[in-house]
Each structure stands twice: as structure tokens, then as C-alpha cells.
Scaffold this motif. Structure first.
Motif, PDB file in Angstrom:
ATOM      1  N   LEU A  66     -44.372  24.336 -44.990  1.00 52.50           N
ATOM      2  CA  LEU A  66     -43.485  25.505 -44.942  1.00 52.50           C
ATOM      3  C   LEU A  66     -44.232  26.726 -44.413  1.00 52.50           C
ATOM      4  O   LEU A  66     -43.688  27.529 -43.654  1.00 52.50           O
ATOM      5  CB  LEU A  66     -42.940  25.803 -46.337  1.00 52.50           C
ATOM      6  CG  LEU A  66     -41.804  24.901 -46.822  1.00 52.50           C
ATOM      7  CD1 LEU A  66     -41.376  25.318 -48.209  1.00 52.50           C
ATOM      8  CD2 LEU A  66     -40.625  24.972 -45.866  1.00 52.50           C
ATOM      9  N   ALA A  67     -45.499  26.867 -44.819  1.00 47.97           N
ATOM     10  CA  ALA A  67     -46.255  28.040 -44.390  1.00 47.97           C
ATOM     11  C   ALA A  67     -46.551  27.987 -42.901  1.00 47.97           C
ATOM     12  O   ALA A  67     -46.602  29.019 -42.235  1.00 47.97           O
ATOM     13  CB  ALA A  67     -47.554  28.131 -45.184  1.00 47.97           C
ATOM     14  N   LEU A  68     -46.745  26.767 -42.376  1.00 45.81           N
ATOM     15  CA  LEU A  68     -47.129  26.664 -40.969  1.00 45.81           C
ATOM     16  C   LEU A  68     -45.927  26.599 -40.042  1.00 45.81           C
ATOM     17  O   LEU A  68     -46.056  26.831 -38.841  1.00 45.81           O
ATOM     18  CB  LEU A  68     -48.005  25.426 -40.768  1.00 45.81           C
ATOM     19  CG  LEU A  68     -49.395  25.517 -41.390  1.00 45.81           C
ATOM     20  CD1 LEU A  68     -50.085  24.187 -41.345  1.00 45.81           C
ATOM     21  CD2 LEU A  68     -50.215  26.574 -40.689  1.00 45.81           C
ATOM     22  N   ALA A  69     -44.756  26.275 -40.592  1.00 45.36           N
ATOM     23  CA  ALA A  69     -43.582  26.092 -39.734  1.00 45.36           C
ATOM     24  C   ALA A  69     -43.078  27.433 -39.206  1.00 45.36           C
ATOM     25  O   ALA A  69     -43.462  28.493 -39.693  1.00 45.36           O
ATOM     26  CB  ALA A  69     -42.492  25.396 -40.528  1.00 45.36           C
ATOM     27  N   GLY A  70     -42.218  27.365 -38.202  1.00 49.02           N
ATOM     28  CA  GLY A  70     -41.559  28.571 -37.713  1.00 49.02           C
ATOM     29  C   GLY A  70     -42.227  29.145 -36.481  1.00 49.02           C
ATOM     30  O   GLY A  70     -43.268  28.684 -36.036  1.00 49.02           O
ATOM     31  N   PHE A 118     -46.040  23.027 -49.325  1.00 43.27           N
ATOM     32  CA  PHE A 118     -46.489  24.408 -49.166  1.00 43.27           C
ATOM     33  C   PHE A 118     -47.097  24.627 -47.788  1.00 43.27           C
ATOM     34  O   PHE A 118     -46.740  25.564 -47.076  1.00 43.27           O
ATOM     35  CB  PHE A 118     -47.509  24.731 -50.258  1.00 43.27           C
ATOM     36  CG  PHE A 118     -48.169  26.067 -50.099  1.00 43.27           C
ATOM     37  CD1 PHE A 118     -47.541  27.210 -50.536  1.00 43.27           C
ATOM     38  CD2 PHE A 118     -49.415  26.177 -49.506  1.00 43.27           C
ATOM     39  CE1 PHE A 118     -48.140  28.442 -50.387  1.00 43.27           C
ATOM     40  CE2 PHE A 118     -50.022  27.402 -49.348  1.00 43.27           C
ATOM     41  CZ  PHE A 118     -49.374  28.533 -49.795  1.00 43.27           C
ATOM     42  N   LEU A 119     -47.989  23.722 -47.403  1.00 38.75           N
ATOM     43  CA  LEU A 119     -48.660  23.887 -46.119  1.00 38.75           C
ATOM     44  C   LEU A 119     -47.666  23.801 -44.969  1.00 38.75           C
ATOM     45  O   LEU A 119     -47.704  24.602 -44.029  1.00 38.75           O
ATOM     46  CB  LEU A 119     -49.752  22.829 -45.952  1.00 38.75           C
ATOM     47  CG  LEU A 119     -50.942  22.929 -46.900  1.00 38.75           C
ATOM     48  CD1 LEU A 119     -51.935  21.826 -46.630  1.00 38.75           C
ATOM     49  CD2 LEU A 119     -51.620  24.278 -46.758  1.00 38.75           C
ATOM     50  N   VAL A 148     -48.477  20.555 -52.551  1.00 41.78           N
ATOM     51  CA  VAL A 148     -49.403  21.227 -51.627  1.00 41.78           C
ATOM     52  C   VAL A 148     -48.973  20.969 -50.184  1.00 41.78           C
ATOM     53  O   VAL A 148     -48.975  21.883 -49.349  1.00 41.78           O
ATOM     54  CB  VAL A 148     -50.849  20.748 -51.868  1.00 41.78           C
ATOM     55  CG1 VAL A 148     -51.786  21.365 -50.849  1.00 41.78           C
ATOM     56  CG2 VAL A 148     -51.295  21.108 -53.262  1.00 41.78           C
TER      57      VAL A 148
END
Lengths: 140, 92, 575
Positions: free
Chosen positions: B19-23, B16-17, B13
Motif C-alpha cells: 500500500l505504501a509503495l503503490a500509486g 503495508f509495504l 507487513v
């Protein structure tokens, strides 16, 4: 409520009116400054809850019967729906501003937003205190 | 063993969080620009937050008050009636 | 302005009536007033049919604010069909609820809130309103599941509350990711922006987080739709809820959330998920049917079948062929009809006999032949026997899946479904009471003989006959109905960004449906189902069933399932 002291009792009774006033301020100035129905309603409710904790649920119930909270909750829900349907009747769509806008002055200019804030404030205050009173009542 | 699985799940989890928030993400939003420019004129509310949640998105707000209403009546209903109803028709 | 908003507002007005009844202490009058808005809703939907059928979208800007600034409701073919389904099932459930005097006006308050929440899910074109409406549906469902205040009901409600709150947190996270990258919450605008960027297929950092957003949204909706691995709450919630509530939960609530998921997958052109959905659907259907076969509690068995049949729908949509949406949607509609029928009749049977265990319950057939017949119609429909509607839509699902290996799993599921409905039919007809247990129930303590069976009440007959007739009619007119569905769905799917064009199914008449090959296949399923049923009743079969029945994952294990599901969706999105 076994360990009750006078300090708590006095402080709560002195503090609660200020919380009500601050809550009312948040509700009524929601269209102009940070605040609004939800926030103000919760502040008012926390004043009621403070009294219920410091005194007792019965004391609050003596002040305002719990049934009146339930009636307020239902009535405000009905009024919110009525305001929404008013928009349909006026031909502007559900929840549209059909009241119109006043001039900037002593009276609120955004009448529609103001009305909704008042309704939501009453609803949240009634609802949040109702939940807590029922849960406190359960503990007795 | 159980603990290891749980830690692994938490790690999944977390990854996931992250990777989803990065960038990088776009900072401009046409809606925000519109509301900043027209919010006060459209709804009359100087507080733009109020103009959003009682003006543009009043329907969501109505929904949220209904959520509160169900929560209140649900608590009242479930707490009040500690006595079971008379006809429970053989349910568990 | 048109009147689409009334589809949402009318049930709210009804719920207000229910609430007023609680305060005014005149429950009967206000209960009826609460459900009356269903009538104008049906009228509104009927009036909007011509426009929707012509392929136009009836939009309603809430408060007059246009997209993407405000919230806009869209009534297109997909929304129209779902809306009609909600109203039909709601009417049946409301009539059935009046059959029991125990339900006061507050029951109808929660029921109408549930209905308007579902209408909001179906109609809204805004992803945050979708979140709000999911919350409304869920909160109303928690209270309704616990409404009878039985221990099992309260526990099931609490379990549902915890799990779906975890799920909705993922959903909210997904909404946040989408808003951060697109700067808008309106699905139509998101669709335009996504296609301008070349879809999430191009390798920007922005789109990578959109993949994760899709995964998070799918987890959130997956919990509501209850496909494996998010299914664990459903058997208890649907089994221990009051009977009419089970009917509406299984009938429409799980389907409505699934439709929202299809729309999100289309909008963000997440076609890469189709393969995953296909396999999740197939595996869901077969695993759930195995669990169902092992159950001895009537309503638990039916609840597991809801999961299993949703697997069919999921697999059909995941197949993403020209007929798949029509197939999936017809099966969803048909399942709503027969599963609410089955829950209503089974619930009435439980109320009459006071016995949930299908092995111990006396058959109600002699007592109320109409209800028994209605139950058999439902059982034949779900088992896919012609001429009932389940046969037609299962054949359509077969067409959609074509030669996919996943279809093999669905064929096995059909056998399991057959077997478990032979098993559950013993609650209405004594014909199937061939099990050795029969000896253990001497006639002297059979409640039927001793007269312990309560009367069914006449009011329950109306929804039972109504739904049974719909099952039969939608089976008989299946080809033209399929054409009607695809007529409505094709423009809606196109508008919402479906990657596959929907072919309008040509009405081939009954002859195309009743090809000899299909009939032979059905006959094989019946025979195999009977054999499986006998097999389950043998001592080793019973042992296996018992051990399957005992599988009850704890909460922490269930949360691990969630993580597995999240990982699966994220992996498919990422690769």
C-alpha cells in the motif's frame, strides 16, 4: 585454514595487487567517474582480506602490523575532522570547500572532493580490513 | 497456531509495504534539477554522486564514516578482551 | 557564521582524544581530554540563550550549502533545551564514570560519540541526517551496553542491536517514501510543501503514502523511545549496562529520539496520531509500572520506571492542548534529572554491596548517608512528592490532560510508582525493611556488619549532590521554570508546524502549585501507594509479582509486537 591449495595461494597473491590498483583507481578518480572513497576503500580492503584468507592473518600481519591499521583509522578520522574544522577556520562553515578549485588538467580540479575521497578511502580500507582480521583472528 | 500468527504478521507487513509503495508519485524534483544544473560548478566534481556525498551532503558522509569507526572499534574492543575485566562489581 | 556546528564537532574532537588515548597508552590524560569539550559546549549554549529566548532560530548551513540543497542545523528553543539537558546529564555521567578506574579512554570515546550523535539528532533539520545520527547513537549505545562484558550485558546489547536495526529499517523506509513524494529531505521544505498541498488530509495517492511514511517513521523512532509495544529491549539494556551508561541511556537517549518523533509528527501535520499517542502513553505508563512493581532487581525496576515515565511524556504530548508541550517537556527534563540520579546512586549501591537484588542488598544508608539522601530525593521526585520536581511536572501533565479518561490511568500509575519506590528505597534506608524476609538475613552475615561493603568513593558524591540539588531547585522554582520552558518552546513549536499553539504558562508562584486539592490528592496517592506496597509483599502479591516477572517474550513474539504497533500506526494514519 586446513584445506589450503597452491592454486588458492598463487591466485590470491597474483590477484591482490590488481585489486589494490583497482581500489586506488576508484578512490583517486572518484570525483570524475563512478567510484569514490567508500567503494575504492572496500576494494582495497577486499584485497587484504583475500590475502588473509588465502595465506593467513599472521602473514598479513607480518606485511603490515594490525596496529598500523588502527593508527590509520584513527589518523584519518582526525584528518577528516581537521578538514571539516578547516572550513570553519576559513569562515565558510564546517566541511565547506576551503581549498579552492584548480584548472582542469593533469591535477584534480575538485581538490576538496579529491582530498575527502583519499581520506575516506584510507579510512574504509583500514576499517573494513581491521574488522575482518579481528574476526578471523577470533576463529583461530 | 503460532505459525498462523506469524504468517498473518508477515501478511500485515506485506500489505503495508504494498500500500505504501503503490500509486502515482511525482517525478520532478527541484533538488535534482538544481544539482544537475549546478553540481559541477559548485563542487568541481564531474561525478555528480561525488558532488552530492562529498559536497552538498558531506556531513552525512562524515556521519557514515563515524558509524564505520564505531563498528571497527566496537568489534576490536569486544573481540580483543575475551578476558572479563577485573572489577565486575557483582553484575550478573 | 555562528558556532552551532561546534555543538556537534566538539564532542567528536573529544572522542578523537579518547581514541588517541587507546593508541598512545596514556588513558588517564586522554580520558580527561576527551570529556573536556563539554565545558565549551556548555559555554556556547549559555551564550546563545538570549537569542534563542527572543524566539530567533540560529541556523548553520553545513559546508555553506543552504536548505534544501544541503544540511542545515537549527538551534531553536526546543533544540536548545534538549541540548542543555544532554550536556548537564553528560557532565554528571562523565564525573561518575571517572569514579571507577575500570573505564579506559575508549569508554569515553564511545560516550562522546553517543553525545555528539544525540546533539545531531536534536539539531539537524534534515531527515536523512536524522537517520545517520540515530545510527551513530545506536552503535555507540550497543558497545556501551556491552562494555563491562558481562553475559547479561552482551545479551542485552545483542537484543537491542537486533530490535533497533529492525526499527531503523522502518525509519529508512519512511525516509524513502518521503523523499519520493516531496523530492527533498529538509524538514522545513517538507513542511512548506505539505502545507501547500493542504496537508496530508487531502485524499491524493501521494499523501496516502505519506501517512504510511509517518507510520513507518513512528515505528522506527518508537523502538528507540521504547513505548509499548516497542519496549521489550529496554529493561535488559538499561539494567545490565554499566551504571553510568544506564544513567545516560535512561536520562537522555530515549527522550532525544522522542523529540525527533514530535518534530516529524508536526512537520507532516500528522495530528491524527495525537489520540493514539495519548492512549499509548497512558497504557505504557500503567503497564510498565505494574512490571516495575513486580521486579526485585534494583536496576530492572528503575528501567521499567523509565518506560512508565516516558508514558507520561507521551500522553501529555498526545493530549495536544495549550500546555501539553510544556508539560511533556518539563516532565521529560525532570525525569532525566531524577532518573539519572537514581541510576547513578543505585549503581553505586550495587557496586558497594555487590548485590543487585533489592531484597537481599544491605542498605547503604549508614555507610554513605549523602548518597542515601540523594537517592531519597530522586525517589521522592519520581513519586511526585512536593516540593520536588516530579510533583510539579506531574501536576502540569494533569493540567494538560484535563478531564481526559486517560488521566485516570496516570493516576493509578502514580500509586504504583509510589509503591515501587517505597519498595526500592530499602537499598538505602533500613526503615523500609519491614518485610518478612528480614528474618531470613541474620545480622551475622549482613555485609554491613561483616564490613563487606566497598567504599563509595568521593567522586560519585559530586554528580549525586548536583543532580539532587537540581531536582530540588527545579521543584521549588517550578512555576517560573514552566513559564521559561513555554517561552522557549512556543516559537519553536510554531516554526516546526505544531498544530496547537503553545500558551505561555503564567508564573503563578508556588501558591498555584500547592493548592489544597492537589496536596490532598498527593496524600491519597501516598497512602494508596503504601497499601499497595504492603499488598505486594503479602504471599498472594508475591505470587502474582513472580508470575509477572517471569514474562519474558521471545524474539519472534517481540517482532510480532512490532507488527502490531506498525499496524496500529498505519491504521490510524489510513482511517
Amino acid at each position: 585454514m586446513r584445506h589450503k591449495t597452491d592454486i588458492l595461494d598463487v591466485a590470491a597473491r597474483k590477484l591482490a595487487p590488481y585489486m589494490f590498483v583497482f581500489g586506488l583507481y576508484l578512490v583517486t578518480y572518484g570525483d570524475l567517474s563512478p567510484g569514490g572513497g567508500f567503494q575504492g576503500g572496500v576494494v582495497i580492503a577486499s584485497g587484504i582480506i583475500l590475502l588473509a584468507i588465502a595465506k593467513s592473518v599472521d602473514a598479513v600481519e607480518e606485511l603490515i602490523p594490525l596496529r598500523r591499521f588502527a593508527v590509520a583509522e584513527t589518523t584519518t578520522f582526525g584528518l577528516l575532522l581537521a578538514v571539516g574544522i578547516g572550513g570553519i577556520v576559513a569562515g565558510a562553515g564546517f566541511l565547506a570547500d576551503f581549498i579552492g578549485r584548480g584548472a582542469i588538467g593533469p591535477l584534480p580540479a575538485a581538490r576538496f572532493v579529491y582530498a575527502l575521497n583519499i581520506l575516506i578511502g584510507a579510512k574504509v580500507a583500514a576499517g573494513a580490513s581491521l574488522i575482518c582480521m579481528h574476526l578471523f583472528g577470533e576463529e583461530r | 497456531m503460532k505459525r498462523a500468527v506469524e504468517i498473518a504478521a508477515a501478511a500485515v507487513v506485506a500489505v503495508f509495504l504494498i500500500l505504501a509503495l503503490a500509486g502515482d508519485h511525482p517525478t520532478e524534483s527541484p533538488i535534482r534539477e538544481y544539482i544537475v544544473a549546478h553540481g559541477v560548478d559548485d563542487t568541481g566534481a564531474v561525478n555528480l554522486v561525488a558532488s552530492i556525498y562529498l559536497g552538498y551532503r558531506a556531513f552525512d558522509t562524515l556521519g557514515e564514516t563515524i558509524v564505520l569507526l564505531i563498528a571497527v572499534s566496537g568489534v576490536m574492543f569486544l573481540v580483543k578482551r575475551s578476558k572479563p575485566p577485573a572489577d565486575r562489581d557483582g553484575d550478573l | 557564521m555562528n558556532s552551532v556546528a561546534l555543538l556537534v564537532v566538539l564532542p567528536f574532537v573529544g572522542s578523537l582524544m579518547g581514541l588517541a588515548g587507546k593508541l598512545a597508552r596514556a588513558p588517564r590524560f586522554f580520558s580527561i581530554a576527551a570529556v573536556l569539550p563539554l565545558v565549551p559546549m556548555a559555554g556556547l549554549l549559555a551564550m546563545s540563550l538570549p537569542a534563542v529566548r527572543a524566539g530567533s532560530v540560529i541556523s548553520y548551513a553545513m559546508g555553506g550549502w543552504p536548505e534544501p540543497i544541503g544540511i542545515v542545523l537549527h538551534l531553536d528553543g526546543l533544540a536548545w533545551l534538549s541540548s542543555v539537558l544532554i550536556v548537564v546529564i553528560a557532565v554528571a555521567v562523565c564525573v561518575a564514570s571517572f569514579c571507577r578506574t575500570g573505564y579506559g579512554s575508549s569508554f569515553f570515546f564511545f560516550l562522546m560519540i553517543l553525545i555528539s550523535g544525540m546533539q545531531m539528532v536534536v539539531l539537524t533539520g534534515d531527515i536523512f541526517t536524522l537517520f545517520v545520527s540515530f545510527e551513530i547513537v545506536a552503535l555507540a549505545a550497543y558497545v556501551l551496553i556491552a562494555y563491562d562484558q558481562t553475559d547479561a550485558g552482551l545479551l542485552a546489547s545483542l537484543k537491542y542491536l537486533i530490535l533497533s536495526t529492525v526499527g531503523i529499517l522502518f525509519f529508512l523506509f519512511g525516509v524513502f517514501l518521503i523523499y519520493r513524494d516531496f523530492g527533498t529531505l529538509s524538514l522545513a521544505t517538507i513542511r512548506t510543501l505539505a502545507s501547500e498541498r493542504g496537508g496530508p488530509a487531502d485524499g491524493l495517492t501521494v499523501t496516502r503514502s505519506i501517512h504510511f511514511a509517518v507510520a513507518a517513521l513512528c515505528v522506527g523512532i518508537g523502538v528507540r523511545t521504547a513505548f509499548i509495544p516497542f519496549h521489550t529491549w529496554l529493561p535488559e539494556a538499561h539494567a545490565y549496562a554499566p551504571h553510568p551508561v544506564s544513567a545516560i541511556l535512561s536520562g537522555v537517549v530515549i527522550k532525544v529520539s522522542f523529540l525527533a518523533m514530535i518534530r516529524i509528527v508536526w512537520t507532516l501535520s500528522a495530528g491524527y496520531l495525537n489520540e493514539l499517542l495519548l492512549w499509548i502513553g497512558a497504557i505504557t505508563s500503567i503497564l510498565a509500572v505494574i512490571w516495575a512493581l513486580a521486579q526485585s532487581d534494583t536496576k530492572r525496576l528503575l528501567a521499567y520506571h523509565s518506560i512508565s515515565q516516558m508514558g507520561y511524556v507521551l500522553a501529555a504530548i498526545g493530549a495536544a492542548t495549550a500546555t501539553s508541550l510544556t508539560a511533556g517537556f518539563s516532565h521529560a527534563v525532570n525525569h532525566a534529572l531524577f532518573k539519572s540520579l537514581l541510576f547513578l546512586v543505585a549503581g553505586t549501591a550495587i557496586r558497594m554491596t555487590g548485590e543487585r537484588d533489592l531484597f537481599r542488598a544491605p542498605a547503604i544508608g549508614r555507610h554513605s548517608p549523602i548518597l542515601a539522601a540523594a537517592f531519597l530525593v530522586g525517589a521522592l521526585s519520581i513519586s511526585g512528592i512536593p516540593p520536588f520536581n516530579g510533583f510539579a511536572s506531574k501536576q502540569l501533565v494533569g493540567t494538560a490532560l484535563g478531564g481526559s479518561p486517560a488521566y485516570l490511568l496516570l493516576r493509578i500509575t502514580a500509586v504504583g510508582t509510589m509503591a515501587s519506590f517505597i519498595k526500592v528505597s530499602r537499598i538505602v534506608v533500613p526503615v523500609f525493611r519491614l518485610s518478612p524476609r528480614r528474618v531470613a538475613t541474620p545480622a551475622s552475615i549482613d555485609p554491613l556488619v561483616t564490613g563487606a561493603v566497598a567504599p563509595a568513593g568521593t567522586l560519585i558524591l559530586f554528580p549525586a549532590i548536583f543532580l539532587a540539588l537540581l531536582c530540588l531547585l527545579s521543584g521549588l522554582f517550578a512555576p517560573s521554570l514552566a513559564a521559561f520552558y513555554s517561552d522557549l518552546l512556543a516559537p519553536a513549536a510554531l516554526r516546526q508546524g505544531s498544530p496547537v499553539a503553545i500558551a505561555v504558562a503564567q508564573p503563578g508562584g508556588l501558591a498555584s502549585l500547592y493548592k489544597s486539592a492537589k496536596l490532598i490528592e498527593t496524600a491519597i496517592v501516598i497512602v494508596a501507594g503504601w497499601l499497595l506496597y504492603r499488598l505486594v509483599l503479602t504471599p498472594p502479591g508475591k505470587r502474582i509479582a513472580g508470575s509477572i516477572k517471569r514474562i519474558a517474550p521471545e524474539l519472534r513474539t517481540v517482532l510480532l509486537y512490532f507488527v502490531v504497533g506498525l499496524g496500529l500506526f498505519a491504521l490510524f494514519a489510513y482511517v
